[in-house]
Design an enzyme around this catalytic site. Structure first.
Site, PDB file in Angstrom:
ATOM      1  N   LYS A 128      -6.926  19.690  46.198  1.00 38.05           N
ATOM      2  CA  LYS A 128      -5.620  19.861  47.212  1.00 38.05           C
ATOM      3  C   LYS A 128      -5.261  20.771  45.996  1.00 38.05           C
ATOM      4  O   LYS A 128      -5.986  21.159  44.849  1.00 38.05           O
ATOM      5  CB  LYS A 128      -4.940  19.144  46.388  1.00 38.05           C
ATOM      6  CG  LYS A 128      -3.518  18.987  47.318  1.00 38.05           C
ATOM      7  CD  LYS A 128      -3.470  18.253  48.549  1.00 38.05           C
ATOM      8  CE  LYS A 128      -2.585  18.668  49.204  1.00 38.05           C
ATOM      9  NZ  LYS A 128      -2.219  17.815  50.093  1.00 38.05           N
ATOM     10  N   ASP A 168      -0.417  22.466  53.668  1.00 38.14           N
ATOM     11  CA  ASP A 168       0.694  21.309  53.283  1.00 38.14           C
ATOM     12  C   ASP A 168       2.537  21.794  53.860  1.00 38.14           C
ATOM     13  O   ASP A 168       2.374  23.124  53.694  1.00 38.14           O
ATOM     14  CB  ASP A 168      -0.178  21.166  52.084  1.00 38.14           C
ATOM     15  CG  ASP A 168       1.157  19.327  51.544  1.00 38.14           C
ATOM     16  OD1 ASP A 168      -0.132  18.394  52.209  1.00 38.14           O
ATOM     17  OD2 ASP A 168       1.687  19.328  50.299  1.00 38.14           O
TER      18      ASP A 168
HETATM   19  P1  NDP Z   1       6.625  21.690  55.496  1.00 44.25           P
HETATM   20  O1  NDP Z   1       6.543  22.594  54.454  1.00 44.25           O
HETATM   21  O2  NDP Z   1       6.479  22.056  57.438  1.00 44.25           O
HETATM   22  O3  NDP Z   1       7.923  20.815  55.753  1.00 44.25           O
HETATM   23  C1  NDP Z   1       8.625  20.188  54.469  1.00 44.25           C
HETATM   24  C2  NDP Z   1       9.503  19.564  55.163  1.00 44.25           C
HETATM   25  O4  NDP Z   1      10.275  17.636  53.267  1.00 44.25           O
HETATM   26  C3  NDP Z   1      11.579  20.365  55.654  1.00 44.25           C
HETATM   27  O5  NDP Z   1      11.982  20.142  56.397  1.00 44.25           O
HETATM   28  C4  NDP Z   1      11.659  20.351  53.623  1.00 44.25           C
HETATM   29  O6  NDP Z   1      12.881  20.768  53.867  1.00 44.25           O
HETATM   30  C5  NDP Z   1      11.335  18.875  53.608  1.00 44.25           C
HETATM   31  N1  NDP Z   1      11.032  18.583  51.447  1.00 44.25           N
HETATM   32  C6  NDP Z   1      10.945  19.950  51.094  1.00 44.25           C
HETATM   33  N2  NDP Z   1      10.351  19.329  49.710  1.00 44.25           N
HETATM   34  C7  NDP Z   1      11.953  18.509  49.799  1.00 44.25           C
HETATM   35  C8  NDP Z   1      12.226  18.177  48.925  1.00 44.25           C
HETATM   36  N3  NDP Z   1      11.988  18.532  47.241  1.00 44.25           N
HETATM   37  N4  NDP Z   1      13.479  17.714  48.899  1.00 44.25           N
HETATM   38  C9  NDP Z   1      13.718  17.406  49.833  1.00 44.25           C
HETATM   39  N5  NDP Z   1      13.297  17.732  51.330  1.00 44.25           N
HETATM   40  C10 NDP Z   1      11.844  18.412  51.137  1.00 44.25           C
HETATM   41  O7  NDP Z   1       5.256  20.064  55.342  1.00 44.25           O
HETATM   42  P2  NDP Z   1       4.980  18.759  55.991  1.00 44.25           P
HETATM   43  O8  NDP Z   1       5.477  18.927  57.074  1.00 44.25           O
HETATM   44  O9  NDP Z   1       3.782  19.311  56.161  1.00 44.25           O
HETATM   45  O10 NDP Z   1       5.058  17.689  54.897  1.00 44.25           O
HETATM   46  C11 NDP Z   1       5.295  16.953  55.052  1.00 44.25           C
HETATM   47  C12 NDP Z   1       4.865  15.972  53.778  1.00 44.25           C
HETATM   48  O11 NDP Z   1       3.372  15.311  54.629  1.00 44.25           O
HETATM   49  C13 NDP Z   1       4.339  16.147  52.507  1.00 44.25           C
HETATM   50  O12 NDP Z   1       4.235  15.310  51.756  1.00 44.25           O
HETATM   51  C14 NDP Z   1       2.226  16.974  52.849  1.00 44.25           C
HETATM   52  O13 NDP Z   1       1.656  16.494  51.993  1.00 44.25           O
HETATM   53  C15 NDP Z   1       2.394  16.046  53.612  1.00 44.25           C
HETATM   54  N6  NDP Z   1       1.703  15.987  54.594  1.00 44.25           N
HETATM   55  C16 NDP Z   1       1.380  16.921  55.202  1.00 44.25           C
HETATM   56  C17 NDP Z   1      -0.020  16.999  56.191  1.00 44.25           C
HETATM   57  C18 NDP Z   1       0.267  18.410  57.232  1.00 44.25           C
HETATM   58  O14 NDP Z   1      -0.646  18.187  58.286  1.00 44.25           O
HETATM   59  N7  NDP Z   1       1.109  18.964  57.579  1.00 44.25           N
HETATM   60  C19 NDP Z   1      -0.918  16.222  56.598  1.00 44.25           C
HETATM   61  C20 NDP Z   1      -0.530  14.988  55.844  1.00 44.25           C
HETATM   62  C21 NDP Z   1       0.760  14.667  54.432  1.00 44.25           C
HETATM   63  P3  NDP Z   1      13.371  22.966  53.193  1.00 44.25           P
HETATM   64  O15 NDP Z   1      12.292  23.128  54.169  1.00 44.25           O
HETATM   65  O16 NDP Z   1      14.603  21.956  52.613  1.00 44.25           O
HETATM   66  O17 NDP Z   1      12.619  22.591  51.611  1.00 44.25           O
HETATM   67  O1  2IT Z   2      -1.717  15.298  53.121  1.00 45.26           O
HETATM   68  C1  2IT Z   2      -3.451  16.000  53.761  1.00 45.26           C
HETATM   69  O2  2IT Z   2      -3.629  15.232  54.006  1.00 45.26           O
HETATM   70  C2  2IT Z   2      -2.757  17.876  54.097  1.00 45.26           C
HETATM   71  N1  2IT Z   2      -2.226  18.014  53.870  1.00 45.26           N
HETATM   72  C3  2IT Z   2      -3.909  18.172  55.741  1.00 45.26           C
HETATM   73  C4  2IT Z   2      -5.009  18.441  54.550  1.00 45.26           C
HETATM   74  C5  2IT Z   2      -6.269  19.225  55.218  1.00 45.26           C
HETATM   75  O3  2IT Z   2      -7.338  19.770  54.731  1.00 45.26           O
HETATM   76  O4  2IT Z   2      -6.040  19.316  56.456  1.00 45.26           O
END
Ligand code: NDP
Ligand code: 2IT
Length: 447
Positions: A128, A168
């Site tokens: 990561k 992420d």
């Molecule tokens: P994005 O940046 O697309 O969206 C993040 C969302 O979460 C936004 O709505 C943001 O709001 C909110 N958010 C972020 N930080 C905070 C905080 N400190 N407090 C409150 N709200 C918060 O990210 P993703 O959707 O990609 O990721 C979301 C979660 O999913 C994370 O935990 C990530 O690690 C996990 N994840 C992502 C994957 C992927 O493929 N993208 C895969 C597996 C897990 P705001 O815009 O106001 O910051």
């Molecule tokens: O938390 C996660 O699994 C991710 N942000 C996606 C990682 C990836 O390599 O697609």
């Protein structure tokens, strides 16, 4: 979860060797709290100090990221890449750009990623990275210059057989494009397999943008199926409004459920008739706006600042924003309102108190390392397509994703039963992931 006395010493070393990293401690504690039964069946893993080795990252890289903003002022951020474990394949895991990023956060994410990637059954190790850079309010040009500077240092550590980042929080298709462009420029190699989440015209894979949210919803559907029900007709709440949340909402709606609330870091919206996804996508994906704008376009909806989205009654909850966003008090409120399943779209969004409350109340609870593995699994499918210079259809790829999620669900479910914790997906995911990584480490000698 309490840690078995045979693992207490491992825990003490992790805490003293990694001071000031509470999220990393939390992630390790959950795994150590689950895996004691493995030691009885597999004494060779204890003898080879597999647990101690898994808790120590293979390599931790910290670097300066200097860049110039639109006003000509020099900015300095910190970049990280923690290459956690490569027993099963090249390090694989996303990059997070958010002001809260520090070494402990990246280590917790890399640790979780190692188990998650093992659960996918794909040939990928765990890693990561990210930066404390805050993309909010930055122009396209600033984002590009930051990404170029970040990659100018990181590129030397990457490679399709070495370390393969993706997105992420704060890193989506735009950032992956700038990062890949700079990698290509420095190395003079069109090495598609070095990064995933690419655009479809330049080496990306269909379904990767949807994969995490879709995958988590497939996992929810499997959990409900085991309990003799389904998402059809269920009221759901999905926190966040980013990549994971948007496509979780989309798949829940396709499967007949109704998502009535979502959020960002400022507040949450409630739309009792069901979130209108076209409107949400226009605001969030097309205009990079805020969820509060939704209520300007949907009169029936309300925007709530302060309070907790988990006070909104629902049968299925999918926390999909960030770590520790769902507390013990939130869990109580969900349980009192009749929640039957909680599925982590984000990484470690439920606090340990919340997880215990769900398990004690008999709520079906899916940990992120199992439920949100569809994103990285589809990244591995993107790598597979890149390696064979092929591109698959949406239908075929989505079918593969659904099969992978079903496989992860069944492995967690069956492992939990085998190790005496029926229905406990936390124990099932931790033991199944641990076994796969530690047995590969054993086969590869002392690494
Ligand atoms: P994005 O940046 O697309 O969206 C993040 C969302 O979460 C936004 O709505 C943001 O709001 C909110 N958010 C972020 N930080 C905070 C905080 N400190 N407090 C409150 N709200 C918060 O990210 P993703 O959707 O990609 O990721 C979301 C979660 O999913 C994370 O935990 C990530 O690690 C996990 N994840 C992502 C994957 C992927 O493929 N993208 C895969 C597996 C897990 P705001 O815009 O106001 O910051
Ligand atoms: O938390 C996660 O699994 C991710 N942000 C996606 C990682 C990836 O390599 O697609």
């Amino acid at each position: 979860m309490t840690i078995d006395e045979r693992l207490e010493q491992v825990w003490d070393v992790v805490v003293s060797r990694n001071p000031g990293e509470p999220e990393f401690h939390q992630a390790v504690q959950e795994v150590l709290g689950s895996i004691a039964p493995v030691l009885e069946k597999h004494p060779e893993l204890a003898a080879h100090k597999s647990i101690e080795r898994i808790c120590e990252p293979e390599r931790q890289i910290i670097f300066r990221v200097p860049w110039m903003d639109d006003r000509g002022e020099i900015q300095i951020n910190r970049g990280f890449r923690v290459e956690f474990n490569s027993a099963l394949g090249p390090y694989k895991g996303g990059l997070r750009f958010h002001p809260s990023v520090n070494l402990g956060i990246v280590k917790f994410l890399g640790f979780e990623q190692t188990f998650k990637n093992a659960l996918t059954q794909m040939p990928i190790g765990g890693g990561k990275g990210g930066s404390d850079f805050d993309p909010k309010g930055r122009s396209d040009g600033e984002i590009m210059r930051f990404c170029q500077s970040f990659m100018t240092e990181l590129y030397r550590h990457l490679g399709e057989y070495t370390d393969v980042p993706a997105g992420d929080i704060g890193v989506g298709g735009r950032e992956i494009g700038y990062l890949f462009g700079q990698y290509k420029r420095i190395t003079n190699r069109y090495e598609s397999g070095v990064i995933t989440g690419k655009g479809i015209t330049w080496g990306g894979a269909l379904v990767r943008p949807e994969a995490t949210g879709y995958g988590a919803t497939f996992f929810a559907e499997e959990m409900l199926r085991v309990r003799g029900t389904s998402l059809d007709g269920k009221t759901c709440v999905v926190s966040g409004s980013g990549n994971v949340a948007i496509y979780a909402i989309e798949k829940v709606h396709q499967l007949g459920g109704k998502v009535v609330a979502c959020s960002d870091s400022v507040g949450y919206i409630v739309d009792e008739g069901g979130i209108d996804l076209d409107t949400l996508k226009e605001i969030k994906l097309d205009a990079r706006g805020r969820v509060s704008e939704y209520v300007e376009r949907r009169q029936a909806a309300k925007f709530v600042v302060g309070g907790s989205i988990w006070d909104v009654p629902c049968q299925v909850a999918m926390p999909s924003a960030t770590q520790n966003e769902l507390t013990g008090a939130d869990a109580k409120s969900l349980i009192n309102n009749g929640v039957i399943a909680v599925v982590e779209g984000a990484n470690m969004p439920a606090t340990p108190e919340a997880v215990s409350a769900f398990l004690d109340a008999g709520v079906a609870f899916a940990p992120g390392k199992a439920a949100n593995a569809g994103g990285v699994a589809t990244s591995a499918l993107e790598m597979q397509q890149n390696a064979s210079r092929d591109s698959w259809t949406f239908e075929h790829t989505e079918q593969r994703l659904a099969q992978i999620m079903e496989g992860i669900h069944d492995a967690c479910f069956e492992t939990a039963e085998e190790y005496g914790a029926p229905g406990n997906y936390v124990v099932g995911a931790n033991i199944a992931g641990f076994l796969r990584v530690s047995q590969a480490m054993l086969a590869l000698g002392l690494i």
